[in-house]
Write a protein that holds these residues in place. Sequence first.
Motif, short mmCIF file in Angstrom:
data_model
loop_
_atom_site.label_atom_id
_atom_site.label_comp_id
_atom_site.label_asym_id
_atom_site.label_seq_id
_atom_site.Cartn_x
_atom_site.Cartn_y
_atom_site.Cartn_z
N PHE A 139 0.87 -1.18 0.00
CA PHE A 139 0.00 0.00 0.00
C PHE A 139 0.90 1.22 0.00
CE2 PHE A 139 -2.51 3.16 2.44
CZ PHE A 139 -3.73 3.10 1.79
N LEU A 162 0.95 5.01 -0.07
CA LEU A 162 0.33 6.33 0.05
C LEU A 162 1.41 7.37 0.41
CD1 LEU A 162 -2.31 8.08 0.33
CD2 LEU A 162 -2.38 7.38 2.73
N SER A 163 2.23 7.06 1.43
CA SER A 163 3.18 8.04 1.97
C SER A 163 4.28 8.41 0.97
CB SER A 163 3.84 7.49 3.23
OG SER A 163 2.87 7.17 4.19
N GLY A 175 3.20 12.49 4.93
CA GLY A 175 2.89 11.35 5.80
C GLY A 175 1.53 11.56 6.42
N THR A 229 11.00 -2.15 4.40
CA THR A 229 10.28 -0.90 4.15
C THR A 229 11.03 -0.15 3.06
OG1 THR A 229 9.87 -0.89 6.54
CG2 THR A 229 9.27 1.11 5.32
N GLY A 283 -1.10 6.29 10.86
CA GLY A 283 -1.62 7.44 11.60
C GLY A 283 -1.00 7.49 12.99
N THR A 284 -0.28 8.58 13.26
CA THR A 284 0.37 8.74 14.57
C THR A 284 -0.69 8.89 15.66
OG1 THR A 284 0.39 11.14 14.38
CG2 THR A 284 2.31 9.98 13.49
N GLU A 291 -1.08 11.36 17.49
CA GLU A 291 -1.66 12.72 17.38
C GLU A 291 -2.79 12.72 16.35
OE1 GLU A 291 1.84 12.15 17.23
OE2 GLU A 291 1.80 12.46 19.40
C1 LIG Z 1 8.00 1.07 9.55
C2 LIG Z 1 7.04 1.93 8.81
C3 LIG Z 1 6.18 1.33 7.88
C4 LIG Z 1 5.29 2.13 7.13
N1 LIG Z 1 4.51 1.54 6.19
C5 LIG Z 1 3.77 2.30 5.34
C6 LIG Z 1 3.09 1.73 4.22
O1 LIG Z 1 3.09 0.51 4.00
N2 LIG Z 1 2.44 2.57 3.38
C7 LIG Z 1 2.40 3.91 3.56
O2 LIG Z 1 1.78 4.61 2.75
N3 LIG Z 1 3.02 4.49 4.62
C8 LIG Z 1 3.71 3.72 5.52
N4 LIG Z 1 4.39 4.30 6.58
C9 LIG Z 1 4.34 5.75 6.75
C10 LIG Z 1 3.56 6.17 7.99
O3 LIG Z 1 2.19 5.98 7.79
C11 LIG Z 1 3.94 7.62 8.31
O4 LIG Z 1 5.26 7.58 8.80
C12 LIG Z 1 3.02 8.28 9.31
O5 LIG Z 1 1.75 8.48 8.76
C13 LIG Z 1 3.57 9.61 9.80
O6 LIG Z 1 3.97 10.43 8.75
P1 LIG Z 1 5.44 11.11 8.76
O7 LIG Z 1 6.42 10.05 9.09
O8 LIG Z 1 5.61 11.83 7.49
O9 LIG Z 1 5.39 12.11 9.97
P2 LIG Z 1 4.81 13.61 9.92
O10 LIG Z 1 3.48 13.61 9.28
O11 LIG Z 1 5.86 14.50 9.35
O12 LIG Z 1 4.64 13.92 11.47
C14 LIG Z 1 5.73 14.35 12.30
C15 LIG Z 1 5.14 14.66 13.69
O13 LIG Z 1 4.19 15.73 13.58
C16 LIG Z 1 2.94 15.31 14.11
N5 LIG Z 1 1.85 15.94 13.36
C17 LIG Z 1 1.67 15.98 12.01
N6 LIG Z 1 0.54 16.62 11.70
C18 LIG Z 1 -0.03 16.99 12.89
C19 LIG Z 1 -1.21 17.70 13.25
N7 LIG Z 1 -2.07 18.12 12.32
N8 LIG Z 1 -1.45 17.91 14.56
C20 LIG Z 1 -0.60 17.46 15.51
N9 LIG Z 1 0.53 16.80 15.24
C21 LIG Z 1 0.82 16.56 13.95
C22 LIG Z 1 2.93 13.80 13.97
O14 LIG Z 1 2.00 13.20 14.88
C23 LIG Z 1 4.37 13.47 14.29
O15 LIG Z 1 4.56 13.45 15.68
C24 LIG Z 1 5.24 3.52 7.37
C25 LIG Z 1 6.08 4.09 8.32
C26 LIG Z 1 6.97 3.33 9.03
C27 LIG Z 1 7.88 4.00 10.04
#
Ligand SMILES: Cc1cc2nc3c(=O)[nH]c(=O)nc-3n(C[C@H](O)[C@H](O)[C@H](O)COP(=O)(O)OP(=O)(O)OC[C@H]3O[C@@H](n4cnc5c(N)ncnc54)[C@H](O)[C@@H]3O)c2cc1C
Length: 386
Positions: free
Chosen positions: A123, A125-126, A131, A209, A364-365, A367
């Motif tokens: 999948f 998306l990211s 993210g 990954t 989805g974190t 947060e």
């Molecule tokens: C091991 C691993 C496997 C993964 N597998 C997949 C996969 O198969 N497919 C895929 O598409 N993705 C995948 N991901 C991506 C994952 O879904 C994203 O890492 C996650 O959604 C967070 O995005 P980011 O890392 O860009 O962090 P960011 O979005 O940059 O966030 C950084 C920080 O800011 C906070 N933040 C961001 N926006 C807000 C807000 N509006 N309010 C408050 N706080 C906020 C976040 O909570 C976080 O603490 C994977 C990630 C990892 C680490």
Amino acid sequence: MDFSLTEEQKLLKEMVREFAEKEIAPYVDKWEEEHHFPREIFRKLGKLGLLGMTANPEYSGTKSDYLSFILVLEELSRVSASVALTVSVHSSLFIKALQEYGQEELKKKYLTAAARGEILGAFSLSEPGAGSDASNLQTKAYQKGDYYIINGIKSWVTTGSEAEAFILFAVTSAEKEKKKISAFLVDKKMPGIQILKLEKKMGFHSSPTAQIAFEDCPVPATNLIGEEGRGLAIALRLLDGSRIGIAAQAVGLAQQALELGIRYAKEREAFGQKIANFEAIQFMLADAATLIEASRLLTYQAALLVDYNLPYTKEASMAKLFASETANKVTYLALQIHGGYGYCREYPIERLFREARVTTIYEGTSEIQRIVIARQLLKEAEGQIC
Ligand SMILES: Cc1cc2nc3c(=O)[nH]c(=O)nc-3n(C[C@H](O)[C@H](O)[C@H](O)COP(=O)(O)OP(=O)(O)OC[C@H]3O[C@@H](n4cnc5c(N)ncnc54)[C@H](O)[C@@H]3O)c2cc1C
């Protein structure tokens, strides 16, 4: 809500536990150490029908109830969170996208093979700059005859280097105010696809990954998943359901940590007695067990809402938030019980501690889960305030 399991669910849980103990547990640390992706395990899971639980029978699936699927993920994760993650992405994101939004020909070609475990799906998306804010993705797809041409870089693709196909999201119209994102099934064999790197992660070494580049990659227009421009809505809908799977993964992982903590506390002696006799250790075990049980109930509740065809967005986020934070707390406590040995690779709790960390980040974190929960709460309250 009735949380008691049916006879079939109990038998399924037992069968998966037995499989995981026999086929995965003896090798899990070796695979992690060697960064080995255990393809053979997924072939076996496919033969057992455990990779087709979200697919309809006409495509070789079993279309099980969602709680049964969640029980399978919990049991697999109790032994290997890496294996559970691959199954989760394959079933609740890749297969579900195809099952619910794919065109018939596409289903015949990919869904049947995926349900049987002959191919694995990912999948995508990211992106490096998108993210939590998935709407900011930059990968583009423009139509040329019977094809869409895809250009862009995708990151964090779980199983990306191993999967035979991806559900990929790209911008099909970048017009200001009218940005449209669409979903596509992309076959790994299509030209213009290059694995740029595998992330050097803290844990989950058996689950590769990948960062992947798509350069002038031609995808047949019939590979469009759902209507053009509906991609983001599809992604968010799929993530709602798959978050329950990540919650189950966190429950299984935390359960394993608790069991390791109990075992160690009953073996280790200090001050002339087993450390399990100390109230401080008992309190840690009690807190861990209580948090796990609460997480499990939230997770089963969200799964049952899916089965009852009721709204579950808020409950799925609550389960994911609570269970993933619990996995972090419980692995912390279980490692503490292990003392210095817990900090060493010799004991599996060290791996579990690292694995738990990502559960509050992916799909989805914490947060973002709080944002989803709060939005639903405020929506529900609309009209109730005088
Ligand atoms: C091991 C691993 C496997 C993964 N597998 C997949 C996969 O198969 N497919 C895929 O598409 N993705 C995948 N991901 C991506 C994952 O879904 C994203 O890492 C996650 O959604 C967070 O995005 P980011 O890392 O860009 O962090 P960011 O979005 O940059 O966030 C950084 C920080 O800011 C906070 N933040 C961001 N926006 C807000 C807000 N509006 N309010 C408050 N706080 C906020 C976040 O909570 C976080 O603490 C994977 C990630 C990892 C680490």
